[in-house]
Every structure is written in C-alpha cells, then in structure tokens.
Design a protein around this motif. Structure first.
Motif, PDB file in Angstrom:
ATOM      1  N   ALA A  84       0.823  -1.269  -0.069  1.00 33.24           N
ATOM      2  CA  ALA A  84      -0.003   0.147  -0.036  1.00 33.24           C
ATOM      3  C   ALA A  84       0.692   1.275   0.074  1.00 33.24           C
ATOM      4  CB  ALA A  84      -0.949   0.119   1.078  1.00 33.24           C
ATOM      5  N   SER A  85       2.023   1.201   0.347  1.00 33.37           N
ATOM      6  CA  SER A  85       2.939   2.249   0.601  1.00 33.37           C
ATOM      7  C   SER A  85       3.643   2.805  -1.048  1.00 33.37           C
ATOM      8  CB  SER A  85       4.108   2.191   1.552  1.00 33.37           C
ATOM      9  OG  SER A  85       4.894   1.199   0.981  1.00 33.37           O
ATOM     10  N   SER A  86       3.435   1.688  -1.823  1.00 26.95           N
ATOM     11  CA  SER A  86       4.246   1.922  -3.147  1.00 26.95           C
ATOM     12  C   SER A  86       3.431   1.918  -4.281  1.00 26.95           C
ATOM     13  CB  SER A  86       5.317   0.665  -3.343  1.00 26.95           C
ATOM     14  OG  SER A  86       4.505  -0.538  -3.455  1.00 26.95           O
ATOM     15  N   VAL A  87       1.851   2.014  -4.212  1.00 27.62           N
ATOM     16  CA  VAL A  87       1.049   2.054  -5.129  1.00 27.62           C
ATOM     17  C   VAL A  87       0.128   3.416  -5.168  1.00 27.62           C
ATOM     18  CG1 VAL A  87       0.819  -0.248  -5.678  1.00 27.62           C
ATOM     19  CG2 VAL A  87      -0.850   0.714  -4.013  1.00 27.62           C
ATOM     20  N   ALA A  88      -0.126   4.108  -5.930  1.00 28.38           N
ATOM     21  CA  ALA A  88      -0.877   5.276  -6.048  1.00 28.38           C
ATOM     22  C   ALA A  88      -2.383   5.346  -5.522  1.00 28.38           C
ATOM     23  CB  ALA A  88      -1.075   6.178  -7.274  1.00 28.38           C
ATOM     24  N   ASP A  89      -2.803   3.882  -5.691  1.00 28.78           N
ATOM     25  CA  ASP A  89      -4.471   3.778  -5.196  1.00 28.78           C
ATOM     26  C   ASP A  89      -4.385   2.211  -5.078  1.00 28.78           C
ATOM     27  OD1 ASP A  89      -7.261   3.348  -5.462  1.00 28.78           O
ATOM     28  OD2 ASP A  89      -7.626   5.171  -6.482  1.00 28.78           O
ATOM     29  N   VAL A  90      -4.907   1.939  -3.763  1.00 35.30           N
ATOM     30  CA  VAL A  90      -4.855   0.535  -3.309  1.00 35.30           C
ATOM     31  C   VAL A  90      -6.126  -0.109  -4.242  1.00 35.30           C
ATOM     32  CG1 VAL A  90      -5.437  -1.010  -1.419  1.00 35.30           C
ATOM     33  CG2 VAL A  90      -3.584   0.823  -1.170  1.00 35.30           C
ATOM     34  N   ALA A  91      -7.299   0.479  -3.893  1.00 28.59           N
ATOM     35  CA  ALA A  91      -8.479   0.096  -4.511  1.00 28.59           C
ATOM     36  C   ALA A  91      -8.310  -0.217  -6.272  1.00 28.59           C
ATOM     37  CB  ALA A  91      -9.541   0.976  -4.464  1.00 28.59           C
ATOM     38  N   GLU A  92      -7.620   0.636  -6.770  1.00 29.37           N
ATOM     39  CA  GLU A  92      -7.532   0.306  -8.221  1.00 29.37           C
ATOM     40  C   GLU A  92      -6.489  -0.735  -8.357  1.00 29.37           C
ATOM     41  OE1 GLU A  92      -8.721   1.592 -10.896  1.00 29.37           O
ATOM     42  OE2 GLU A  92     -10.280   2.328  -9.424  1.00 29.37           O
ATOM     43  N   ALA A  93      -5.618  -0.796  -7.471  1.00 27.51           N
ATOM     44  CA  ALA A  93      -4.615  -2.088  -7.820  1.00 27.51           C
ATOM     45  C   ALA A  93      -5.223  -3.374  -7.572  1.00 27.51           C
ATOM     46  CB  ALA A  93      -3.255  -1.947  -6.703  1.00 27.51           C
ATOM     47  N   VAL A  94      -6.149  -3.361  -6.420  1.00 33.77           N
ATOM     48  CA  VAL A  94      -6.911  -4.593  -6.323  1.00 33.77           C
ATOM     49  C   VAL A  94      -7.769  -4.843  -7.556  1.00 33.77           C
ATOM     50  CG1 VAL A  94      -8.626  -5.688  -4.862  1.00 33.77           C
ATOM     51  CG2 VAL A  94      -6.873  -4.441  -3.886  1.00 33.77           C
ATOM     52  N   ARG A  95      -8.586  -3.890  -8.066  1.00 35.85           N
ATOM     53  CA  ARG A  95      -9.404  -3.878  -9.333  1.00 35.85           C
ATOM     54  C   ARG A  95      -8.708  -4.472 -10.411  1.00 35.85           C
ATOM     55  NH1 ARG A  95     -14.264  -1.770  -8.947  1.00 35.85           N
ATOM     56  NH2 ARG A  95     -14.928  -0.638  -7.398  1.00 35.85           N
ATOM     57  N   GLU A  96      -7.474  -4.066 -10.716  1.00 34.26           N
ATOM     58  CA  GLU A  96      -6.677  -4.561 -11.688  1.00 34.26           C
ATOM     59  C   GLU A  96      -6.467  -5.984 -11.638  1.00 34.26           C
ATOM     60  OE1 GLU A  96      -2.475  -3.556 -13.889  1.00 34.26           O
ATOM     61  OE2 GLU A  96      -3.314  -2.139 -12.549  1.00 34.26           O
ATOM     62  N   ILE A  97      -5.986  -6.363 -10.324  1.00 36.43           N
ATOM     63  CA  ILE A  97      -5.486  -7.620 -10.093  1.00 36.43           C
ATOM     64  C   ILE A  97      -6.711  -8.725 -10.531  1.00 36.43           C
ATOM     65  CG2 ILE A  97      -4.895  -9.370  -8.533  1.00 36.43           C
ATOM     66  CD1 ILE A  97      -3.254  -7.151  -7.275  1.00 36.43           C
ATOM     67  N   THR A  98      -7.979  -8.252  -9.902  1.00 27.75           N
ATOM     68  CA  THR A  98      -9.092  -9.011 -10.039  1.00 27.75           C
ATOM     69  C   THR A  98     -10.232  -8.860 -11.143  1.00 27.75           C
ATOM     70  OG1 THR A  98     -10.437  -7.269  -8.815  1.00 27.75           O
ATOM     71  CG2 THR A  98      -9.234  -9.026  -7.298  1.00 27.75           C
ATOM     72  N   LYS A  99      -9.655  -7.809 -12.152  1.00 32.32           N
ATOM     73  CA  LYS A  99     -10.445  -7.661 -13.351  1.00 32.32           C
ATOM     74  C   LYS A  99     -11.872  -7.327 -12.883  1.00 32.32           C
ATOM     75  CE  LYS A  99      -6.968  -8.885 -15.961  1.00 32.32           C
ATOM     76  NZ  LYS A  99      -6.225  -9.237 -14.951  1.00 32.32           N
ATOM     77  N   GLY A 100     -11.788  -6.244 -12.065  1.00 32.23           N
ATOM     78  CA  GLY A 100     -13.185  -5.799 -11.723  1.00 32.23           C
ATOM     79  C   GLY A 100     -13.414  -5.552 -10.199  1.00 32.23           C
ATOM     80  N   GLY A 101     -12.824  -6.090  -9.317  1.00 31.12           N
ATOM     81  CA  GLY A 101     -12.839  -5.725  -8.029  1.00 31.12           C
ATOM     82  C   GLY A 101     -13.088  -7.256  -7.207  1.00 31.12           C
ATOM     83  N   ALA A 102     -12.697  -7.041  -5.904  1.00 32.29           N
ATOM     84  CA  ALA A 102     -13.030  -8.267  -4.933  1.00 32.29           C
ATOM     85  C   ALA A 102     -14.477  -8.558  -4.758  1.00 32.29           C
ATOM     86  CB  ALA A 102     -12.155  -8.052  -3.615  1.00 32.29           C
ATOM     87  N   HIS A 103     -14.574  -9.739  -4.686  1.00 26.84           N
ATOM     88  CA  HIS A 103     -15.966 -10.256  -4.280  1.00 26.84           C
ATOM     89  C   HIS A 103     -16.202  -9.953  -2.720  1.00 26.84           C
ATOM     90  CE1 HIS A 103     -15.212 -12.710  -7.765  1.00 26.84           C
ATOM     91  NE2 HIS A 103     -16.375 -12.760  -7.987  1.00 26.84           N
ATOM     92  N   VAL A 104     -14.885 -10.167  -1.971  1.00 27.91           N
ATOM     93  CA  VAL A 104     -15.053 -10.080  -0.528  1.00 27.91           C
ATOM     94  C   VAL A 104     -13.830  -9.342  -0.060  1.00 27.91           C
ATOM     95  CG1 VAL A 104     -14.834 -11.366   1.697  1.00 27.91           C
ATOM     96  CG2 VAL A 104     -16.321 -12.236  -0.217  1.00 27.91           C
ATOM     97  N   SER A 105     -14.002  -8.528   0.831  1.00 27.09           N
ATOM     98  CA  SER A 105     -13.096  -7.666   1.495  1.00 27.09           C
ATOM     99  C   SER A 105     -13.106  -7.562   2.795  1.00 27.09           C
ATOM    100  CB  SER A 105     -12.958  -6.114   0.634  1.00 27.09           C
ATOM    101  OG  SER A 105     -11.667  -5.661   1.042  1.00 27.09           O
ATOM    102  N   ILE A 106     -11.812  -7.743   3.528  1.00 27.80           N
ATOM    103  CA  ILE A 106     -11.812  -7.447   5.137  1.00 27.80           C
ATOM    104  C   ILE A 106     -10.717  -6.460   5.341  1.00 27.80           C
ATOM    105  CG2 ILE A 106     -11.078  -8.970   6.972  1.00 27.80           C
ATOM    106  CD1 ILE A 106     -13.122 -10.382   5.248  1.00 27.80           C
ATOM    107  N   ASP A 107     -11.366  -5.682   6.338  1.00 25.35           N
ATOM    108  CA  ASP A 107     -10.300  -4.559   7.095  1.00 25.35           C
ATOM    109  C   ASP A 107      -9.981  -5.232   8.409  1.00 25.35           C
ATOM    110  OD1 ASP A 107      -8.897  -3.018   8.148  1.00 25.35           O
ATOM    111  OD2 ASP A 107     -10.567  -1.448   8.691  1.00 25.35           O
TER     112      ASP A 107
END
Length: 347
Positions: free
Chosen positions: A216-239
C-alpha cells in the motif's frame, strides 16, 4: 497467582502476586497453559475499552486445564483441556437462544469485562455455554491462537462473507487477523490478496496462501490495484487492521454486490470512519461487522485443522514468558515483525 497487572492506563504493567480466583456457580477456573498477545489487549491498556475497570489483568486468548468448577457446571470437569471464545454469552438471553452468543448483551469477556488470562489462573463464567473441549492433538499455544484473531477471521470469512471457491478476497492488513483470513480463505478455495505496507509481512502472506500482494505504500491507489488484479474488484474484502484508510479501501475495492467485513477494531479517534456510501448504494454492497465467534462453531475450525486444511500454528512467531509479555504488550500497536506472540511460561 502470578499475573500481569496495571492500575492506570498507559502506564507500564507489573507482574504481581494476586489472590487465586474462585469459580462462580456456573463457572470454572482454568490453569492457563498459553495466552496470546493481541492488539485488542493494547487497546484495553490504552483505555480505549469502556468495559475495563481498574485495576486490571489483561488477556483474552487462552487455553489450559480446568482446575475448579462451580456447582452448576454440568459439561466440564476438573482435568479437561479447554479453550473459550473471547466473547462468552450468558446462555439465557434471546441472542444466546438464537445461537449468537458473540453479541450477548450480558456477555463475559476475560481481559475486558473481567480479569483475564495474562496470569497463572483465570476464572471463566457461563462455562457450559462457552467452553470448548480440546483434542489432545492440539497444543495449548495453537489453541490459544484460535481464540480471537483466527476464530474471528474464520467467522468473518466463512460465515459473514460466505466466501466461496474461485472468489477474490482482499485482506487489508497482514497481521495476525489478516494472515488468518488469508489462510482460511485459501482453504475455502478462494483467491486471496494480501495488502500491507511491510514487504516482510507480504512475503509471509504469500506463504499463507495469498495469490497476489499489494504494498500500500508503493501504489498510488490501493483500490485500483485490487481492481486491476481481480479484473473488476474483489467479491469479498476484509479490513483486518482497523483504520479509516483500510476501512475505506476495503469498501472501495469491491466489485458490484461485493461484501465488506470489518474485523479490525475501530476505537477512539478512529471510531467514525468515512466510507464511500454512494458506491455502497449504487453497487448494492454488503457491509458487516464481525465480533468474535460462538463456541458451537469451533467444531468447523477444529475439523479443518485436523484435516490439515488450516495451520494456525504457522502464525505463532514467539513463545514468551509472562515477564517478557509486559514490554511486548506496550508496543503491540507498532506491529513489527511477523507472527503472533504467545505466553507459554507463567511461573
């Protein structure tokens, strides 16, 4: 008994000799074999938990052997090896009758509402409702490590989020809770993404089954990084950390009709975080809080452990003494290193 004890918040605890506890009519006394250190204990020591009354003995992740029982206890006897969820229900209210002891309004919480397990002995009320028999194949340290982080993660991932095979799950924070969530999700056939600011923790997350990681310290946008990996976003997310930033990112990185589960405590100045409510509404997101686990759900965890599908013992970093736990407690918010610390030496 020897116990960790403090009379004021934010002041260094001491190791004191205190009176041995006695059981209530429906309770037991346990000789503590192991007790895990958890960030929740740090929150308590800081004064963030209104249930704590000073002076206090902390500790809520425990396993050990029953050494005394009250007259009303029917299911457990002296000599039984047991553990207990960190939230224990009274067994008599409507929530307990519905099977939701973890939100009992009359709950008993060792280390919070009552003195806890950073001691040679701990008294536990409502024993028949809440104690869990331990098989001989599980040692005390492993059983203690289940009590808060792992068990809470199990319920969050398996029950609240209904995580299924092939789904993507983003886990924000790779401490004890997050690593547990990654291990459990992997066992359920899901694809886990570990998110943290520590490369050491991210490497550990990959060892626990994460198929991808995000620093998270080396990407501009954590949510966008996850969306890119998952091709659209996570089904489930845990804080799994409990911070306004991780809470926001966890909701933001969901795909449509995704499920967010808040596991990390959000107390004091973090208690009212900002969330992307427009996205919650338009994408029909589900948001859950997760507060512990019921004793009756331990069977599912223990069965997976016996089958080798999960290995919570891999998350144990250090086995320490009661004396060593004092400085360790005071720096739990720093969360340096990997693995969790478990007290295994009390005398």
């Amino acid at each position: 008994m020897k116990a960790m004890y403090y009379e004021a918040f934010e002041q260094a605890p001491e190791i004191r000799t205190l009176p041995d506890p006695t059981p209530t009519e429906d309770g037991v006394v346990i000789a503590v074999g192991a007790s895990g250190l958890c960030r929740s204990d740090w929150h308590g020591w800081m004064g963030h938990d209104p249930d704590i009354r000073l002076p206090h003995v902390p500790g809520h992740e425990l396993a050990g052997k029953v050494v005394a029982t009250g007259r009303g206890v029917m299911r457990f006897k002296v000599g039984d090896r047991v553990t207990v969820p960190f939230v224990s229900g009274c067994g008599h209210c409507s929530e307990c009758h519905s099977g939701n002891q973890q939100i009992c309004p009359n709950q008993f919480q060792p280390g919070f509402t009552h003195w806890g397990s950073f001691a040679e002995y701990v008294a536990i009320d409502y024993a028949d409702t809440n104690l869990v028999h331990l098989p001989d194949t599980i040692d005390d340290a492993t059983a203690a490590s289940l009590g808060c982080r792992f068990a809470t993660s199990f319920r969050a991932v398996a029950d609240h989020a209904r995580t299924g095979p092939g789904e993507w799950i983003a886990v924000h924070g790779c401490g004890g809770v997050g690593l547990s969530a990654i291990m459990i999700a992997t066992a359920l056939g899901a694809n886990a993404i570990g998110i943290d600011i520590s490369e050491e923790k991210l490497a550990f997350a990959r060892g626990c089954g994460a198929v991808a990681t995000v620093n998270a310290s080396s990407v501009a946008d954590v949510a966008e990084a996850v969306r890119e990996i998952t091709k659209g976003g996570a089904h489930v997310s845990i804080d799994a950390l409990g911070h306004p930033t991780t809470c926001f990112n966890s909701i933001k990185n969901l795909r449509r009709r995704g499920r967010h589960v808040q596991v990390g405590l959000m107390l004091a100045e973090h208690a009212t975080p900002q969330i992307p409510m427009a996205q919650v509404i338009s994408n029909e997101l589900e948001i859950y809080g997760s507060h512990g686990i019921q004793a009756w759900r331990y069977d599912a965890m223990l069965s997976m452990l016996a089958a080798g599908k999960i290995a919570p013992q891999k998350l144990i970093g250090r086995r320490i003494s009661l004396e060593e736990a004092v400085p360790a407690l005071m720096v739990l918010d720093k969360a340096e290193g990997t693995g969790i610390s478990v007290i295994t030496q009390f005398s």
